[in-house]
Design a protein around this motif. Sequence first.
Motif, mmCIF file in Angstrom:
data_model
loop_
_atom_site.group_PDB
_atom_site.id
_atom_site.type_symbol
_atom_site.label_atom_id
_atom_site.label_comp_id
_atom_site.label_asym_id
_atom_site.label_seq_id
_atom_site.Cartn_x
_atom_site.Cartn_y
_atom_site.Cartn_z
ATOM 1 N N ALA A 28 0.824 -1.213 0.000
ATOM 2 C CA ALA A 28 0.000 0.000 0.000
ATOM 3 C C ALA A 28 0.856 1.262 0.000
ATOM 4 N N SER A 29 2.082 1.173 0.514
ATOM 5 C CA SER A 29 2.970 2.344 0.552
ATOM 6 C C SER A 29 3.776 2.522 -0.728
ATOM 7 N N GLY A 30 3.615 1.608 -1.693
ATOM 8 C CA GLY A 30 4.296 1.757 -2.976
ATOM 9 C C GLY A 30 5.661 1.102 -3.066
ATOM 10 N N THR A 31 5.978 0.229 -2.120
ATOM 11 C CA THR A 31 7.225 -0.526 -2.217
ATOM 12 C C THR A 31 6.921 -1.904 -2.788
ATOM 13 N N ILE A 32 7.939 -2.563 -3.267
ATOM 14 C CA ILE A 32 7.735 -3.873 -3.892
ATOM 15 C C ILE A 32 7.589 -4.953 -2.828
ATOM 16 N N ALA A 33 6.476 -5.675 -2.887
ATOM 17 C CA ALA A 33 6.233 -6.802 -1.982
ATOM 18 C C ALA A 33 6.808 -8.084 -2.574
ATOM 19 N N CYS A 135 -5.536 -2.032 -7.540
ATOM 20 C CA CYS A 135 -6.167 -3.158 -6.852
ATOM 21 C C CYS A 135 -5.905 -3.037 -5.352
ATOM 22 N N PRO A 136 -6.954 -3.139 -4.527
ATOM 23 C CA PRO A 136 -6.779 -3.041 -3.082
ATOM 24 C C PRO A 136 -6.369 -4.353 -2.424
ATOM 25 N N GLY A 137 -6.112 -5.385 -3.229
ATOM 26 C CA GLY A 137 -5.716 -6.677 -2.660
ATOM 27 C C GLY A 137 -4.454 -6.554 -1.831
ATOM 28 N N ARG A 138 -4.364 -7.367 -0.794
ATOM 29 C CA ARG A 138 -3.206 -7.315 0.115
ATOM 30 C C ARG A 138 -1.926 -7.601 -0.664
ATOM 31 N N ASP A 139 -0.976 -6.681 -0.583
ATOM 32 C CA ASP A 139 0.309 -6.773 -1.280
ATOM 33 C C ASP A 139 0.144 -7.092 -2.761
ATOM 34 N N CYS A 140 -0.813 -6.452 -3.388
ATOM 35 C CA CYS A 140 -1.001 -6.575 -4.833
ATOM 36 C C CYS A 140 -0.657 -5.237 -5.465
ATOM 37 N N GLY A 141 -1.541 -4.255 -5.302
ATOM 38 C CA GLY A 141 -1.276 -2.922 -5.808
ATOM 39 C C GLY A 141 -1.168 -2.809 -7.311
ATOM 40 N N TRP A 142 -1.685 -3.804 -8.034
ATOM 41 C CA TRP A 142 -1.607 -3.764 -9.488
ATOM 42 C C TRP A 142 -2.509 -2.660 -10.027
ATOM 43 N N LEU A 143 -2.092 -2.083 -11.131
ATOM 44 C CA LEU A 143 -2.855 -1.035 -11.801
ATOM 45 C C LEU A 143 -3.643 -1.640 -12.953
#
Length: 182
Positions: A28-33, A135-143
């Motif tokens: 969510a903070s924009g770092t790579i999971a 995407c709001p998925g946990r540690d996803c953040g895909w656009l």
Amino acid sequence: MTYATGHPVRAVGGRLILDFVNTADWTASGTIAHEKIESTDDLAVWLRALGLGEARPSTSLPELIRARFLFRQALTTGRISGDLGDLLTRSRAPCAVSGGDLHRQASRRPLLDLFAASFLSIGADARETARLKICPGRDCGWLFIDETRNARRKWCAMETCGNRAKATRHYDQHRKTRSAPA
């Protein structure tokens, strides 16, 4: 197709630059999971999966990964950093392609040119930027570009993040029901 790590290559963004940005899972903070492109072999797998097997990586893998971060930052904030501005200035994205099969001609261009063209096409269309979602998925953040009629798409893909969220919600509701005093 799958990366060396065994993860499947998925193209859900709806645009080349979004699928490139989505080669990592983001917090969510924009770092790579989780990084999907860990080697040039992974990059080659991704390019083949997207039909760009002839594209030329005109820069090193670390530079491509840095560019991916800059593109994602600009797409999520609506602001182009100085570094991305320099990259876009150096790219020949607007250059025309002439003669022959359009896809084949375009897919032979340097990767950064292809990414820049895709990025600029999203920014040039207010309808695209209005439907750009994370995407709001946990540690996803895909656009992705929400191309549904009612613009209510929430997840990058229902079969992954959407199903996980539904399962979590079901589990939480079931747990609350069982632990409620009688």
